[in-house]
Design a protein around this motif. Structure first.
Motif, PDB file in Angstrom:
ATOM      1  N   GLY A   9      44.559  40.275  43.705  1.00  0.00           N
ATOM      2  CA  GLY A   9      45.334  39.355  44.553  1.00  0.00           C
ATOM      3  C   GLY A   9      46.184  38.396  43.749  1.00  0.00           C
ATOM      4  N   GLU A  10      46.141  37.123  44.144  1.00  0.00           N
ATOM      5  CA  GLU A  10      47.014  36.104  43.593  1.00  0.00           C
ATOM      6  C   GLU A  10      46.787  35.874  42.085  1.00  0.00           C
ATOM      7  OE1 GLU A  10      49.824  35.959  45.318  1.00  0.00           O
ATOM      8  OE2 GLU A  10      49.757  34.336  43.848  1.00  0.00           O
ATOM      9  N   GLY A  11      45.520  35.967  41.658  1.00  0.00           N
ATOM     10  CA  GLY A  11      45.263  35.792  40.231  1.00  0.00           C
ATOM     11  C   GLY A  11      45.140  34.343  39.785  1.00  0.00           C
ATOM     12  N   SER A  12      44.812  33.437  40.702  1.00  0.00           N
ATOM     13  CA  SER A  12      44.658  32.031  40.287  1.00  0.00           C
ATOM     14  C   SER A  12      43.455  31.867  39.375  1.00  0.00           C
ATOM     15  CB  SER A  12      44.554  31.107  41.500  1.00  0.00           C
ATOM     16  OG  SER A  12      43.317  31.264  42.154  1.00  0.00           O
ATOM     17  N   ASN A  13      42.397  32.643  39.602  1.00  0.00           N
ATOM     18  CA  ASN A  13      41.252  32.589  38.675  1.00  0.00           C
ATOM     19  C   ASN A  13      41.650  33.169  37.317  1.00  0.00           C
ATOM     20  OD1 ASN A  13      38.477  31.672  39.780  1.00  0.00           O
ATOM     21  ND2 ASN A  13      39.436  32.739  41.482  1.00  0.00           N
ATOM     22  N   PHE A  14      42.370  34.269  37.358  1.00  0.00           N
ATOM     23  CA  PHE A  14      42.874  34.874  36.108  1.00  0.00           C
ATOM     24  C   PHE A  14      43.681  33.841  35.325  1.00  0.00           C
ATOM     25  CE2 PHE A  14      45.095  37.490  33.195  1.00  0.00           C
ATOM     26  CZ  PHE A  14      46.463  37.293  33.353  1.00  0.00           C
ATOM     27  N   ALA A  86      38.114  39.142  38.771  1.00  0.00           N
ATOM     28  CA  ALA A  86      38.633  37.876  39.303  1.00  0.00           C
ATOM     29  C   ALA A  86      39.384  38.164  40.598  1.00  0.00           C
ATOM     30  CB  ALA A  86      39.551  37.226  38.277  1.00  0.00           C
ATOM     31  N   GLY A  87      38.636  38.269  41.685  1.00  0.00           N
ATOM     32  CA  GLY A  87      39.260  38.636  42.955  1.00  0.00           C
ATOM     33  C   GLY A  87      39.649  40.101  42.938  1.00  0.00           C
ATOM     34  N   HIS A 108      32.110  35.014  43.075  1.00  0.00           N
ATOM     35  CA  HIS A 108      31.974  35.215  44.522  1.00  0.00           C
ATOM     36  C   HIS A 108      32.044  33.844  45.200  1.00  0.00           C
ATOM     37  CE1 HIS A 108      30.797  37.180  48.239  1.00  0.00           C
ATOM     38  NE2 HIS A 108      29.946  36.208  48.438  1.00  0.00           N
ATOM     39  N   PRO A 109      32.837  33.727  46.276  1.00  0.00           N
ATOM     40  CA  PRO A 109      33.054  32.418  46.899  1.00  0.00           C
ATOM     41  C   PRO A 109      31.949  32.022  47.890  1.00  0.00           C
ATOM     42  CG  PRO A 109      34.417  34.050  47.985  1.00  0.00           C
ATOM     43  CD  PRO A 109      33.694  34.766  46.863  1.00  0.00           C
ATOM     44  N   GLN A 170      38.075  27.130  45.627  1.00  0.00           N
ATOM     45  CA  GLN A 170      38.864  27.683  44.511  1.00  0.00           C
ATOM     46  C   GLN A 170      39.008  26.668  43.375  1.00  0.00           C
ATOM     47  OE1 GLN A 170      42.374  30.048  44.948  1.00  0.00           O
ATOM     48  NE2 GLN A 170      40.892  31.701  45.158  1.00  0.00           N
TER      49      GLN A 170
HETATM   50  C1  GRF Z   1      38.586  33.968  44.832  1.00  0.00           C
HETATM   51  O1  GRF Z   1      38.398  33.001  45.840  1.00  0.00           O
HETATM   52  C2  GRF Z   1      37.290  34.663  44.532  1.00  0.00           C
HETATM   53  O2  GRF Z   1      36.153  33.890  44.848  1.00  0.00           O
HETATM   54  C3  GRF Z   1      37.319  35.866  45.420  1.00  0.00           C
HETATM   55  O3  GRF Z   1      38.672  36.227  45.574  1.00  0.00           O
HETATM   56  C4  GRF Z   1      39.481  35.093  45.313  1.00  0.00           C
HETATM   57  C5  GRF Z   1      40.451  35.472  44.239  1.00  0.00           C
HETATM   58  O4  GRF Z   1      41.450  34.512  44.217  1.00  0.00           O
HETATM   59  N1  GRF Z   1      36.576  36.939  44.816  1.00  0.00           N
HETATM   60  P1  GRF Z   1      42.561  34.637  43.025  1.00  0.00           P
HETATM   61  O5  GRF Z   1      43.169  36.023  43.139  1.00  0.00           O
HETATM   62  O6  GRF Z   1      41.806  34.448  41.725  1.00  0.00           O
HETATM   63  O7  GRF Z   1      43.527  33.529  43.307  1.00  0.00           O
END
Ligand code: GRF
Length: 203
Positions: A9-14, A86-87, A108-109, A170
């Motif tokens: 997805g968006e990759g904000s954790n990345f 990461a997502g 995991h959220p 997040q």
């Molecule tokens: C995060 O909220 C994580 O907990 C879940 O998916 C989301 C990924 O968000 N597994 P991002 O792509 O890192 O923005």
């Protein structure tokens, strides 16, 4: 140490992880970002940080095993010490998980073991949960069930919506993941059997 990140997805954790590496908070390199979705926002974030990307598009494979084999090949080509989900929104086969056991983390959220699976924020709100949060765990064959490494807690507010709760979770995730990864790449965090240990002490 070499880290490969997988995102759908968006990759904000990345990006939070990459920024932690850039400021020296994680003593490792993120050598590649791999996504199963050609249009994942994470790909643009990787390009912005000069990190190589690979796409293994699950719609291009006939069956879960074929996809997982292609994904494993892409991962192994990077010779990672750690694989970070990461997502990454794919369920992985047991054979795939076994391959990376002890060197694959997921975020995991929710406050595992509460709310494994999807839509965790809406479920927590529906239950009237007083607290919620995020969990980092080692990936094992049990979906969202591996040994928990680190958790971050927040209070649920009376007027919370799933979106507002997710945003606060997040913010916790973006602090939590770099800390857990820093522990792993420095050799402090390990998977010993079915327990996570930090400096040899069970978590
Ligand atoms: C995060 O909220 C994580 O907990 C879940 O998916 C989301 C990924 O968000 N597994 P991002 O792509 O890192 O923005």
């Amino acid at each position: 140490p070499r880290i490969v990140v997988l995102a759908s997805g968006e990759g904000s954790n990345f990006e939070a992880i990459v920024e932690a590496v850039e400021r020296g908070a994680i003593a490792a390199r993120v050598v590649a970002l791999i996504s199963n979705r050609p249009r994942a926002g994470a790909l643009a974030r990787a390009a912005h940080h000069g990190i190589p990307t690979r796409i293994v598009d699950h719609t291009g494979y006939d069956g879960r095993e074929a996809f997982d084999a292609a994904l494993a090949a892409a991962i192994d080509a990077q010779r990672p010490d750690l694989v970070v989900l990461a997502g990454f929104m794919r369920i992985l086969t047991p054979e795939f998980v076994d391959r990376y056991l002890g060197r694959m983390l997921n975020i995991h959220p929710s406050l595992l073991p509460r709310y494994p699976g999807l839509d965790t924020h809406a479920r927590a709100l529906a239950d009237g949960a007083a607290e919620h949060g995020a969990s980092i765990h080692f990936v094992t064959r049990e979906l969202d069930g591996g040994p928990v490494v680190l958790q971050g807690r927040i209070a649920v507010l009376a007027d919370d919506t799933p979106a507002r709760l997710a945003a606060r979770v997040q913010a916790v995730e973006h602090r939590l993941y770099p800390e857990a990864i820093a522990w792993f790449v420095s050799g402090r965090l390990r998977l010993d059997g079915d327990r996570a240990t930090l400096d040899g002490n069970p978590l």
